[in-house]
Design an enzyme around this catalytic site. Structure first.
Site, PDB file in Angstrom:
ATOM      1  N   ARG A 549      18.085  17.664  49.054  1.00  0.00           N
ATOM      2  CA  ARG A 549      19.433  17.975  48.593  1.00  0.00           C
ATOM      3  C   ARG A 549      20.187  18.852  49.583  1.00  0.00           C
ATOM      4  O   ARG A 549      19.582  19.708  50.236  1.00  0.00           O
ATOM      5  CB  ARG A 549      19.370  18.722  47.252  1.00  0.00           C
ATOM      6  N   SER A 610       9.819  23.354  51.688  1.00  0.00           N
ATOM      7  CA  SER A 610       8.670  23.567  50.788  1.00  0.00           C
ATOM      8  C   SER A 610       7.347  23.127  51.391  1.00  0.00           C
ATOM      9  O   SER A 610       6.657  22.262  50.846  1.00  0.00           O
ATOM     10  CB  SER A 610       8.925  22.833  49.482  1.00  0.00           C
ATOM     11  N   ASP A 664      10.030  26.880  48.392  1.00  0.00           N
ATOM     12  CA  ASP A 664      10.608  26.570  47.064  1.00  0.00           C
ATOM     13  C   ASP A 664      10.143  27.530  45.974  1.00  0.00           C
ATOM     14  O   ASP A 664      10.885  27.831  45.036  1.00  0.00           O
ATOM     15  CB  ASP A 664      10.360  25.103  46.659  1.00  0.00           C
TER      16      ASP A 664
HETATM   17  C1  G6P Z   1      12.591  22.718  42.942  1.00  0.00           C
HETATM   18  C2  G6P Z   1      13.223  22.438  44.272  1.00  0.00           C
HETATM   19  C3  G6P Z   1      12.447  21.528  45.124  1.00  0.00           C
HETATM   20  C4  G6P Z   1      11.011  21.750  44.825  1.00  0.00           C
HETATM   21  C5  G6P Z   1      10.830  21.183  43.468  1.00  0.00           C
HETATM   22  C6  G6P Z   1       9.472  20.947  43.050  1.00  0.00           C
HETATM   23  O1  G6P Z   1      13.475  23.039  42.084  1.00  0.00           O
HETATM   24  O2  G6P Z   1      14.564  22.482  44.336  1.00  0.00           O
HETATM   25  O3  G6P Z   1      12.750  21.604  46.456  1.00  0.00           O
HETATM   26  O4  G6P Z   1      10.144  21.344  45.781  1.00  0.00           O
HETATM   27  O5  G6P Z   1      11.543  21.910  42.517  1.00  0.00           O
HETATM   28  O6  G6P Z   1       9.571  19.880  42.236  1.00  0.00           O
HETATM   29  P1  G6P Z   1       9.269  18.356  42.583  1.00  0.00           P
HETATM   30  O7  G6P Z   1       8.709  17.865  41.319  1.00  0.00           O
HETATM   31  O8  G6P Z   1      10.560  17.731  42.922  1.00  0.00           O
HETATM   32  O9  G6P Z   1       8.282  18.339  43.682  1.00  0.00           O
HETATM   33  C1  BGC Z   2       3.487  23.209  49.876  1.00  0.00           C
HETATM   34  C2  BGC Z   2       4.136  24.442  49.361  1.00  0.00           C
HETATM   35  C3  BGC Z   2       5.117  24.149  48.290  1.00  0.00           C
HETATM   36  C4  BGC Z   2       4.468  23.322  47.213  1.00  0.00           C
HETATM   37  C5  BGC Z   2       5.411  22.983  46.083  1.00  0.00           C
HETATM   38  C6  BGC Z   2       2.925  22.418  48.707  1.00  0.00           C
HETATM   39  O1  BGC Z   2       2.431  21.226  49.175  1.00  0.00           O
HETATM   40  O2  BGC Z   2       2.473  23.498  50.775  1.00  0.00           O
HETATM   41  O3  BGC Z   2       4.764  25.129  50.417  1.00  0.00           O
HETATM   42  O4  BGC Z   2       5.602  25.328  47.760  1.00  0.00           O
HETATM   43  O5  BGC Z   2       3.924  22.170  47.747  1.00  0.00           O
HETATM   44  O6  BGC Z   2       6.468  22.223  46.507  1.00  0.00           O
END
Ligand code: G6P
Ligand code: BGC
Ligand code: BGC
Length: 924
Positions: A549, A610, A664
């Site tokens: 995003r 992240s 994140d």
């Molecule tokens: C958040 C963030 C993302 C993050 C995510 C994890 O709110 O804005 O960047 O990595 O949640 O959730 P997802 O299920 O999308 O991996």
């Molecule tokens: C990454 C982290 C991240 C997490 C959640 C992991 O795979 O190593 O840095 O915070 O995923 O998105």
């Protein structure tokens, strides 16, 4: 019509003996006989009315519409198909309740070869009257005793004895081996059994007895045993009809019509329990004074009134009541009765059958009635025979009306005008009474002429059918054991979770001290959570979750405004070159700026990235390793802010001011911290998993300074990469790890996060298929496909509001052709996998909050945790399981979970805002 007292007496009548007044004249006599026997005549219209009313009652009950207890019950039996003929093995069968106060034990051998039968061995035991009317425990102990006696007399291998229990009373079944007695019928009245699971009662008794180890595998109604044991010539037999001591029928109904079942495909056997049919409007006119008297003197007055006109237990009794009445009216036996004639139960079913026989009947009448102390006159025998005939004819006709209702029901449910069907028949009344059968057959033809019905008598009283069901149940039970064995390693107990918590604490401490540890404990250079005074416009990038995003975040006095745009990162870019990836990111920013009219402005930018980064300042982060399916080349070991700035340079004409790089977890903590100052931990359970929290600076060796705090990015996804989680890791975890693009890495993450749970489930399903437990052992191409099982499916499948049939639809959309048993097992697999994930996550949170509490030397800590991630948010039970685990493992911490609503982008903007504010301060 006159009424008859409970003992068959009329007011003022002497108990025994002969009338004082003279006998009726022959002309009056035939009128009186006529009047008496006429009561048993049932017209065709009456039979049709009974048929229609019973059908209506059946259809109402199928729909689950509240019906009075006095009507038919339509009980699902959990038998889903008629036998294949391939069932095999040796089975013990225990029959209780079909034929009077007796109990039968059988040893049945199924050869698995169609048409090849081995005669069962069997033994009958008479149940003493004090047991029939005693306690449930007495009855079941007696049954266990009979089983032992049988096995003593017929030695068989005493290993893995599997028993099918034929229990012929109305029961609510909830599985092939779970069945609660609704009410006793047919002269049984043992206390403490109604409302209880009769399988459990039998198991307990067998255990008390202790002589043999017998596994009670299935419980079956006698109608079902009869239907299942039948070997029809053409086509399957789909109706089982019993007229024994009592009466009932079962048939194969379309599963989708049975509201009580969560099933929309295939057929299922339903036990009608028509003995309790009791519609006064249609039954009232055919009930005689004798029926009312019989009902009154029975053990269950008012109940089973239809059965009491048909069942073998009652036919003799009806004949007795009529004979006693005719004797008292001076029409039979010279007007004399006898003590035997006046005592309940003295005319048994077999006497009626014998007396009715056209060839030898008259002779039998003499001997039987003389034995009852009666002396017969010349014309008596013929009249007695007529009495027997009317009672039995009516029974057969009523039974035919009921069977006609079932046949009509089959026509309705199959949407067929004509029907060819085989009916398996069983019970003493059929066996002893050839005429019953012929009247039944004639009447059925009259009532449903469009049905072509063949009647097939059961050969060994249904024992074979019970064994068939037992064979199927045994196979299902074996499957269940395999399922449980497979899922057992996923069931973690408190001790195991505590061990995880302890290990996590140790790894945290080591990581903070800079020692080798699977937890990197990375300083983030974020020293404080926001205080709400942050203002300005910021750009943010959010990379690493489901979506990439670009955001514009406006922090104003009136609140936070966010405009964001989602862009895709194609897999070829995520796994291509670093340059490609960062060029793509910059292209997206440029597009966003153009759309939002921001071109040319150089807003401060916060970058949520992240992945594990070693930071040496707020705007410098060296990527340690890619995770979650990213693998762009030439990035690991490089500062990602630098890579982004380089890409900006390549794109010329854009100016961007990258101020901060934020994980994140940190973004989430900051974002929630803006609303709640107690938020000191960030947790992500999405594609990946990770946590951060506020640590005392003095504990962080990598960063100078003794006072204050710093947010630490734990990178807990890598927990266990040193092998410390080996004890908990299953072979399925190993398979998932090995097939991933980073084998051996992120072992904790691979047990918890959304990117992997579906894969774990898929591997378990593959295994269960290979051992024949699922999908009939047939491997499908679909299940071999990696990532076919998304986390989304787990969340959907486990949703409480979803019926099992919907679960099946989801799975079928994936190309998995399954039965309802399969659907249930897949659900259980999903539950085991997601439950373990939530518990492991909870153990991690418990370790962190306990550390914060101890850092501060507090007895009790109240702390908020900001959480984000699709798995945590979308899964119906994940969050509550995390909470429960934390409560158990960290009882001195009150942990409040706050779900982040705006994603981590807002947090990145907040970190950027704080940095800008501080930078301005230092400039001043
Ligand atoms: C958040 C963030 C993302 C993050 C995510 C994890 O709110 O804005 O960047 O990595 O949640 O959730 P997802 O299920 O999308 O991996
Ligand atoms: C990454 C982290 C991240 C997490 C959640 C992991 O795979 O190593 O840095 O915070 O995923 O998105
Ligand atoms: C019972 C049924 C049984 C029938 C025939 C009735 O009294 O309620 O469950 O099938 O008798 O034995």
């Amino acid at each position: 019509m006159e009424s008859i007292g409970p003992a068959g007496l009329q007011p003022g009548e002497r108990v025994l003996g002969c009338p004082q007044e003279g006998l009726p004249l022959p002309s009056d006599r035939s009128e009186l006989v006529q009047e008496c026997l006429q009561q048993f005549k049932v017209t065709r219209t009456q039979l049709q009315q009974i048929q229609a009313s019973l059908l209506d009652s059946m259809e109402q009950a199928l729909k689950g519409q509240a019906s009075p207890a006095s009507t038919v019950r339509m009980l699902p039996t959990y038998v889903g198909s008629t036998p294949h003929g391939t069932e095999q093995g040796n089975f013990l069968v225990l029959e209780l309740g079909a034929t009077g106060a007796s109990l039968r034990v059988l040893w049945v051998t199924l050869t698995g070869i169609k048409g090849h039968r081995v005669e069962p061995r069997s033994q009958e035991f008479v149940i003493p009257e004090e047991v029939v009317l005693g306690t449930g425990q007495q009855l079941f102990d007696f049954a266990a005793c009979c089983l032992s006696e049988f096995l003593d007399a017929h030695p068989v291998e005493n290993q893995g004895l599997q028993l099918g229990f034929s229990f012929s009373f109305p029961c609510h079944q909830t599985g092939l081996d779970r069945s609660t007695l609704i009410s006793w019928t047919k002269g049984f009245r043992c206390s403490g059994v109604e409302g209880q699971d009769v399988v459990q009662l039998l198991r307990d008794a067998i255990q008390r007895q202790g002589a043999y180890s017998i596994d009670v595998v299935a419980v079956v109604n006698d109608t079902v045993g009869t239907m299942m044991g039948c070997e029809p010539g053409t086509g399957p037999c789909e109706i089982g009809l019993i007229v024994d001591t009592g009466t009932n029928a079962c048939y194969m109904e379309e599963a989708r019509h049975v509201a009580a079942l969560d099933e929309d495909r295939g057929r299922t056997c339903v036990s009608i329990e028509w003995g309790s049919f009791d519609n006064d409007r249609v039954l009232g006119p055919v009930m005689t004074t004798f029926d009312h008297a019989l009902d009154q003197e029975s053990l269950n007055p008012g109940a089973q009134r239809f059965e009491k006109m048909i069942g073998g237990l009652y036919l003799g009794e009806l004949v007795r009541l009529v004979l006693a009445h005719l004797a008292r009216r001076g029409i039979l036996f010279g007007g004399c009765t006898s003590p035997a004639l006046l005592s309940q139960g003295s005319i048994r079913l077999e006497y009626v059958a014998m007396m009715e026989s056209p060839s030898t009947g008259a002779a039998h009448v003499h001997t039987i009635l003389q034995d009852l102390g009666l002396s017969l006159e010349a014309s008596d025998a013929e009249l007695v025979q007529r009495v027997c005939a009317v009672v039995c004819t009516r029974a057969a006709q009523l039974c035919a009306a009921a069977l006609a209702a079932v046949l009509t029901r089959l026509q309705h449910s199959r949407e067929q005008q004509t029907l060819q069907v085989a009916v398996a028949t069983g019970g003493q009344v059929f066996e002893r009474h050839p005429r019953f059968h012929s009247v039944l057959q004639e009447t059925v033809m009259l009532l449903v002429p469009e049905c072509d019905v063949s009647f097939i008598p059961s050969v060994d009283g249904g024992g074979r059918g019970v064994a068939m069901v037992t064979a199927v149940a045994a196979r299902l039970a074996a499957h269940r054991r395999l399922l449980e064995e497979t899922l057992a390693p996923f069931q973690l107990n408190t001790k195991q979770l505590e061990a995880v918590q302890v290990q996590m604490r140790e790894a945290m401490a080591k990581g903070l001290r800079g020692e080798t540890s699977s937890l990197r404990m990375l300083p983030t250079y974020v020293r404080a959570t926001p205080d709400g005074s942050e203002r300005g416009d910021f750009l943010a990038l959010d990379l690493g979750g489901t979506n990439f995003r670009v955001l514009l975040v406006r922090l104003t006095e009136g609140g936070v405004q966010i405009i964001n745009q989602v862009y895709s990162i194609p897999e070829c870019v995520a796994q291509g070159s670093g340059q490609q990836l960062f060029d793509h990111i910059v292209d997206c920013i440029v597009d966003f700026q153009q759309r939002q009219g921001l071109s040319g402005q150089s807003l401060p930018l916060g970058f949520t990235f992240s992945f594990p980064c070693k930071q040496v300042g707020l705007d410098q982060g060296i990527l340690l390793s890619w995770t979650k399916g990213f693998n762009a080349s030439d990035c690991e070991g490089h500062d990602v802010v630098h890579l982004l700035r380089e890409a900006i340079k390549r794109r010329q004409a854009v100016e961007l001011n990258v101020v901060a790089i934020v994980n994140d977890t940190v973004g989430t903590m900051m974002s929630c911290g803006y609303e709640d100052p107690r938020c000191e931990m960030g947790l992500i359970v999405g594609t990946g998993t990770n946590a951060c929290y506020m640590e005392e600076l003095q504990n962080v060796v990598d960063v100078a300074g003794e006072s204050g705090q710093m947010c630490i990015n734990m990178e807990w996804g890598a927990f266990g990469d040193d092998g410390s989680l080996g004890m908990l890791s299953t072979c399925f975890d190993t398979s998932v790890d090995q097939a991933s693009i980073n084998p051996g890495k992120q072992r904790f993450e691979k047990m918890i996060s959304g990117m992997y749970l579906g894969e774990i489930v898929r591997h378990i399903l593959l295994h269960l298929t290979s051992v024949g437990v699922l999908f009939r052992g047939q491997q499908t191409q679909c299940l071999q496909t990696r990532d076919i099982f998304k986390t989304k499916f787990l969340s959907e499948i486990e949703s409480d509001s979803l019926a099992l049939r919907q679960v099946r639809t989801i799975l079928e959309d994936l190309g998995l052709p399954l039965t309802s048993d399969d659907a249930l097992m897949v659900l259980e697999v999903c539950q085991a996998v997601s439950r373990r994930a939530a518990q492991l996550c909870g153990a991690g949170v418990a370790a962190v909050v306990e550390k914060i509490r101890e850092n501060r030397g507090l007895e009790e800590l109240t702390v908020s945790v900001g959480v984000d991630g699709t798995l945590y948010k979308l899964h119906p039970h994940f969050s509550s399981l995390v909470t429960a685990t934390v409560q158990e493992l960290a009882p001195r911490c009150k942990v409040i979970f706050l779900q982040s609503e705006d994603g981590s982008g807002k947090g990145a903007a907040l970190v950027t805002a704080v940095a800008c504010r501080l930078a301005q301060k230092t400039r001043v």
